[in-house]
Each structure stands twice: as C-alpha cells, then as structure tokens.
Design a protein around this motif. Structure first.
Motif, mmCIF file in Angstrom:
data_model
loop_
_atom_site.group_PDB
_atom_site.id
_atom_site.type_symbol
_atom_site.label_atom_id
_atom_site.label_comp_id
_atom_site.label_asym_id
_atom_site.label_seq_id
_atom_site.Cartn_x
_atom_site.Cartn_y
_atom_site.Cartn_z
ATOM 1 N N ASP A 208 -12.016 6.076 -2.415
ATOM 2 C CA ASP A 208 -11.594 7.214 -3.178
ATOM 3 C C ASP A 208 -11.224 6.793 -4.605
ATOM 4 N N PRO A 209 -11.672 7.369 -5.876
ATOM 5 C CA PRO A 209 -11.506 6.883 -6.969
ATOM 6 C C PRO A 209 -9.893 6.934 -7.426
ATOM 7 N N GLU A 210 -9.206 7.826 -6.876
ATOM 8 C CA GLU A 210 -7.839 7.885 -7.298
ATOM 9 C C GLU A 210 -7.101 6.496 -6.545
ATOM 10 N N ILE A 211 -7.463 6.362 -5.397
ATOM 11 C CA ILE A 211 -6.942 5.065 -4.412
ATOM 12 C C ILE A 211 -7.555 3.886 -5.372
ATOM 13 N N VAL A 212 -8.793 3.962 -5.691
ATOM 14 C CA VAL A 212 -9.193 2.495 -6.644
ATOM 15 C C VAL A 212 -8.671 2.483 -7.739
ATOM 16 N N GLN A 213 -8.115 3.400 -8.573
ATOM 17 C CA GLN A 213 -7.552 3.384 -10.015
ATOM 18 C C GLN A 213 -5.607 2.955 -9.568
ATOM 19 N N LEU A 214 -5.374 3.421 -8.563
ATOM 20 C CA LEU A 214 -4.018 3.048 -8.214
ATOM 21 C C LEU A 214 -4.397 1.435 -8.073
ATOM 22 N N ARG A 215 -5.105 0.890 -6.980
ATOM 23 C CA ARG A 215 -5.225 -0.527 -6.761
ATOM 24 C C ARG A 215 -5.272 -1.486 -8.249
ATOM 25 N N LYS A 216 -5.823 -0.618 -9.049
ATOM 26 C CA LYS A 216 -6.384 -1.343 -10.465
ATOM 27 C C LYS A 216 -4.742 -1.476 -11.327
ATOM 28 N N THR A 217 -3.965 -0.596 -11.160
ATOM 29 C CA THR A 217 -2.937 -0.265 -12.276
ATOM 30 C C THR A 217 -1.609 -0.383 -11.554
ATOM 31 N N ARG A 218 -1.458 -0.344 -10.174
ATOM 32 C CA ARG A 218 0.039 -0.478 -9.532
ATOM 33 C C ARG A 218 -0.104 -1.246 -8.490
ATOM 34 N N GLU A 219 1.206 -1.838 -8.389
ATOM 35 C CA GLU A 219 1.490 -2.597 -6.861
ATOM 36 C C GLU A 219 2.198 -1.463 -6.224
ATOM 37 N N LEU A 220 1.546 -1.476 -5.127
ATOM 38 C CA LEU A 220 1.960 -0.797 -3.993
ATOM 39 C C LEU A 220 2.441 -1.362 -2.711
ATOM 40 N N TRP A 221 3.722 -1.237 -2.560
ATOM 41 C CA TRP A 221 4.591 -2.107 -1.513
ATOM 42 C C TRP A 221 5.051 -1.193 -0.513
ATOM 43 N N VAL A 222 4.785 -1.640 0.626
ATOM 44 C CA VAL A 222 4.891 -0.904 2.095
ATOM 45 C C VAL A 222 6.012 -1.809 2.966
ATOM 46 N N ILE A 223 7.042 -0.977 3.318
ATOM 47 C CA ILE A 223 7.881 -1.651 4.320
ATOM 48 C C ILE A 223 7.723 -0.662 5.486
ATOM 49 N N PRO A 224 6.781 -1.206 6.366
ATOM 50 C CA PRO A 224 6.485 -0.158 7.539
ATOM 51 C C PRO A 224 7.665 0.047 8.571
ATOM 52 N N ILE A 225 8.416 -1.284 8.727
ATOM 53 C CA ILE A 225 9.573 -0.944 9.755
ATOM 54 C C ILE A 225 10.501 -1.677 9.272
ATOM 55 N N ALA A 226 11.627 -0.526 8.863
ATOM 56 C CA ALA A 226 12.915 -1.333 8.256
ATOM 57 C C ALA A 226 13.852 -1.665 9.284
ATOM 58 N N ASN A 227 13.890 -1.122 10.329
ATOM 59 C CA ASN A 227 15.090 -1.359 11.367
ATOM 60 C C ASN A 227 14.251 -1.629 12.513
ATOM 61 N N PRO A 228 13.622 -3.016 12.718
ATOM 62 C CA PRO A 228 12.738 -3.304 13.691
ATOM 63 C C PRO A 228 13.371 -3.447 15.158
ATOM 64 N N ASP A 229 14.628 -3.955 15.122
ATOM 65 C CA ASP A 229 15.437 -4.242 16.237
ATOM 66 C C ASP A 229 15.506 -2.855 17.159
ATOM 67 N N GLY A 230 15.844 -1.798 16.086
ATOM 68 C CA GLY A 230 16.044 -0.335 16.690
ATOM 69 C C GLY A 230 14.697 0.342 17.162
ATOM 70 N N VAL A 231 13.602 -0.143 16.723
ATOM 71 C CA VAL A 231 12.319 0.463 17.003
ATOM 72 C C VAL A 231 11.988 -0.092 18.467
ATOM 73 N N ASP A 232 12.364 -1.404 18.753
ATOM 74 C CA ASP A 232 11.942 -2.162 19.915
ATOM 75 C C ASP A 232 12.723 -1.131 21.106
ATOM 76 N N LYS A 233 14.056 -0.881 20.944
ATOM 77 C CA LYS A 233 14.801 -0.289 21.623
ATOM 78 C C LYS A 233 14.181 1.412 21.863
ATOM 79 N N VAL A 234 13.665 1.795 20.926
ATOM 80 C CA VAL A 234 13.108 3.093 21.092
ATOM 81 C C VAL A 234 11.864 2.988 21.686
ATOM 82 N N ALA A 235 10.968 1.895 21.499
ATOM 83 C CA ALA A 235 9.788 1.855 22.330
ATOM 84 C C ALA A 235 9.839 1.233 23.754
ATOM 85 N N SER A 236 10.870 0.809 23.991
ATOM 86 C CA SER A 236 11.352 0.212 25.416
ATOM 87 C C SER A 236 11.285 1.209 26.435
#
Length: 451
Positions: A208-236
């Motif tokens: 997508d041209p919008e995504i291509v442009q973002l890759r050129k002009t931005r740093e796009l950071w993602v923290i998928p799981i900020a509370n991994p211990d808690g998610v382990d318990k959820v998924a248990s």
C-alpha cells in the motif's frame, strides 16, 4: 416402591429442577447462560449517597461508569460480597464470548480460538526480523518481573520497522519521527496484542503506498506484549482465559489471600497505574485490580517502557505537567486497551486539570476516530473515571509525546469485553488499521506547530 426406584425418581426430580433453574438463568441472560462460577459483567447500582469512589474502595473491578452506577467484572462470589455490603448487583453478561467451547481450541502457540501466546509473539518477532533484515529489528528493552527474580519470565521486546532498519532503529532520539504502539499492558485485554501482531505484518509486507511512505519517513515501533508474565497466566487456561490484569509481582499480597474470595481479587501490580506521573498510592489495595504498587515506577515492566520511551523520543516538556509542549515536539504513542470503543487523550489522571495541548490532541485524535468511529475524549469523558499513573499521560506529561489510549471493542456481545471471540479480530483490524496509519502520519508534527 423399591428404594432404588425412589432414588431414581428423586434424582430425576432433582435434575428437572436443575434444568429449570438453568433455563431460567439462560432466559434472563439472553442467548447465553451464566458462565462457570458466574464470571461476567455485573451492573452495580449506586443508590442514595453511594459514590464511584466508595465502590472502588471495595476493590471492585470497575470497567466503566454507567447511568446510575457502574459495570464491574467479577464472579458470583464477588457479586455476593458487594451485595453483603448493601449494593444492588445484577448479572449482565458472561465474561466470555458466546461461542461453542470447541471453537475456543486452537493450534499450537495460540489459545481461545487463535490468540497468540507470548512465546508465539516472540517467535513472530524473530521471524519478521529474519525475513526482513533491512526493514525490521528487534530490541530487548527490559525484563518482566518474573525474569528479574529468576522465576522464568521474559524479555520485553520492541520491534522497529523502517527502511534501512539495519542501519537505523537505534535506541536514540536521532532519525525519523517515531510512532510507538503498545499492546497488552493489561494482560487480559487479548485483542490488543493481536492488533499489534497484525500491525507488524502490515508494516513489513504491505505494498500500500501509504505504508510504503511510512516506512520511508517514520520509525514505527511496536511493543506487542508489555506484560508478558500476565499474558502467560491468561493463556494458561486456553478455553476460558484467566482474567489476569496485573503483572505477577506477588510480594505485596499472595495469591491465596487474594483469591480466597472473588477470583477477581488478585495479587500483582497494575502497570497502567504504576507510572511516575500522578502516581497515587491510594488508587487501589494490594488485591484490587488497580493496585499501583508500593511506589511510583516500582515495576521492571514500567521501568522498561518508560526507559525505552525516554530513549527514542526527544524530551519537549518541562517537568510541570501543566506546561505546554515546547516547539519541535514530535512523536505519537498509542497504548491499546479493551474495551469501550474509545480513543482517550491526556489527561486521564484528573477531571479538573486540562492538558495544555488538549485542542491539538483532539485534532489529531479526530483523524484517528474518522476511521474507527470511536468516541474521543479524556478518561473522565469516556470511561467515566480517572486513571492516575497511566502510560499515555506519562508520555505526554513527561516528554511531550502525543499519547493516546485506544479502548478496543464494545461492552457486550460476541465482540465485546475483555475476551471477544477471535473471529472479531478481522473487524477490529478493519476499523483500526486506518487509525494507526493516521497516528503514524501525525508523528512528525502532532501539535501542528509547523502550520
């Protein structure tokens, strides 16, 4: 009549009564029956002189304010505790989506129909970086509580996506304007980690041209799981995920003590009440869902996120949270939560102090809500209560970063609450993809200072 015949008839009568009770409960609750242990959402009436703050002081897990009261997540024991205190409590709906149990089972690395485990997220992050070495880089930004105590745990990972990521994507303020998206700081809010997962794939594979442009002009950071211990318990508990909101720091109250009454009274620290801006020691008790910790920024997960944000965003804010951002401020920070269909902007810790850049925050917020159609406002204007010590307030109040909370999903039905059916993810993604793009596009000049 023989004794065995009498017993058989007695058992049949008992089963008939049980079936009648079950049918009555099912009819009163709509198309779904009360889940095991009555885990669900309950309406609590605030009659007379009772207030939301008084209800909060009981340790109730308040999910939103409603007309004449509040909605709480609890089980039958917790509901009875509130009734014993004199509150009128009415069961509203199940905590879990009304889907057949067999549909909640999923492939390895997933739970509750398709939601990814922490290990699956970590494998996904590694694969994305390996498959796209010039576009993506994975950073270890800190440790979870259990890892710091030698009890397992996880690294907290941040994925950076941009062109020439192999040469860029350093933990510094240099380089392109930055957008950070964070999921599952509240572990039970399962849709948020999945949106982060999909956002990573979109940024690394889309033509997508919008995504291509973002890759050129931005740093796009993602923290998928900020509370991994808690998610382990959820998924248990894969078929009926455990409603763990907080991290797994149980030093202030042990699990047996907290779980001795309602299962919604849990040990741990609410990481979205632990930031060191407007931290409030009276926000919750040790077993309550909003327990803020023994001191501000006490938790390693909080320290990791705050430390990371301070490294990648230029500091354009005086220490006085009432001061406006300085010229040249850039960056957008999105923290994903559930539920309510809201986009929330600072300040969330107060109903009396307006963010000095509120008009600009609303302007950018409207560009996002043009896509997801969520309601825009402060915490007081949306969920109806304050949230001191939150990460979006910290990003704005400490660094001058335009911070927002997305509350994903409605309050009822298959696609509502903390545990929507996995089939709802397509709809959540369709609504929020454009909103994420709008946020990233706004990262260069979120306050319109260049205009």
């Amino acid at each position: 009549m023989k004794r065995t015949q009498r017993r058989a008839l007695g058992l049949a009568a008992t089963l008939s009564v049980a079936a009648l009770v079950t049918a009555t409960v099912t009819a009163s609750a709509g198309t779904e029956s009360v889940s095991q242990d009555g885990e669900g959402y309950y309406q609590v009436s605030l009659e007379g002189n009772r207030s939301l703050s008084q209800l909060k002081a009981t340790g109730a897990d308040i999910t939103r304010a409603t007309s004449g009261g509040a909605e709480v997540a609890t089980d039958s024991r917790g509901a009875q505790e509130l009734r014993d205190r004199g509150y009128q409590v009415t069961y509203r709906s199940s905590l879990y989506a009304p889907v057949p149990k067999q549909a909640t089972r999923a492939a390895a690395g997933t739970y509750y129909g398709g939601y990814h485990t922490v290990a699956a997220h970590e494998a996904h992050n590694a694969k994305v970086a390996a498959d796209h070495p010039t576009l993506a880089k994975v950073h270890d930004i800190g440790d979870s509580y259990l890892k710091t105590t030698g009890k397992g745990g996880h690294d907290i990972q941040a994925v950076c996506i941009t062109e020439s990521a192999d040469k860029a994507c350093s933990l510094s303020t240099a380089g392109k304007p930055k957008m950070v998206l964070m999921g599952q700081i509240h572990a039970r809010e399962v849709s948020t980690g999945e949106l982060a997962y999909r956002w990573i794939d979109e940024l690394t594979t889309s033509a997508d041209p919008e995504i291509v442009q973002l890759r050129k002009t931005r740093e796009l950071w993602v923290i998928p799981i900020a509370n991994p211990d808690g998610v382990d318990k959820v998924a248990s508990r894969p078929d009926r995920p455990i409603s763990q909101r907080k991290n797994m720091n149980y030093t202030s109250a042990d699990e047996a003590k907290c779980g001795g009454t309602s299962a919604f009274r849990q040990a741990g620290v609410d990481l979205n009440r632990n930031s060191d801006l407007a931290w409030d020691p009276n926000e919750g008790t040790a077993c309550g869902q909003t327990f803020p910790g023994v001191k501000a920024a006490s938790e390693p997960e909080t320290q990791a996120v705050q430390g990371f944000l301070a490294k990648v965003y230029p500091d354009k804010k005086d220490d006085d949270y009432k001061a406006a951002v300085k010229p040249g401020a850039s960056g957008v920070f999105l923290t994903l939560h559930a539920y309510g269909n809201y986009v929330i902007h600072p300040y969330s810790f107060t109903n009396t102090t307006k963010a000095p850049d509120a008009a600009a925050l609303k302007t950018l917020g409207k560009k996002m809500t043009a896509f997801n159609k969520y309601r825009l406002g402060t915490a007081g204007e949306t969920v109806g209560y304050t949230a001191p010590g939150g990460t979006d307030d910290w990003a704005y109040g400490r660094l001058g970063v335009a911070g927002y909370t997305f509350e994903v999903g409605g309050s009822s039905g298959t696609c509502g609450g903390f545990f929507p059916a996995y089939s709802c993810m397509d709809g959540f993604w369709e609504k929020n993809r454009g909103a994420f793009i709008a946020a990233a596009q706004g990262a260069a000049d979120p306050y319109g200072q260049k205009g």
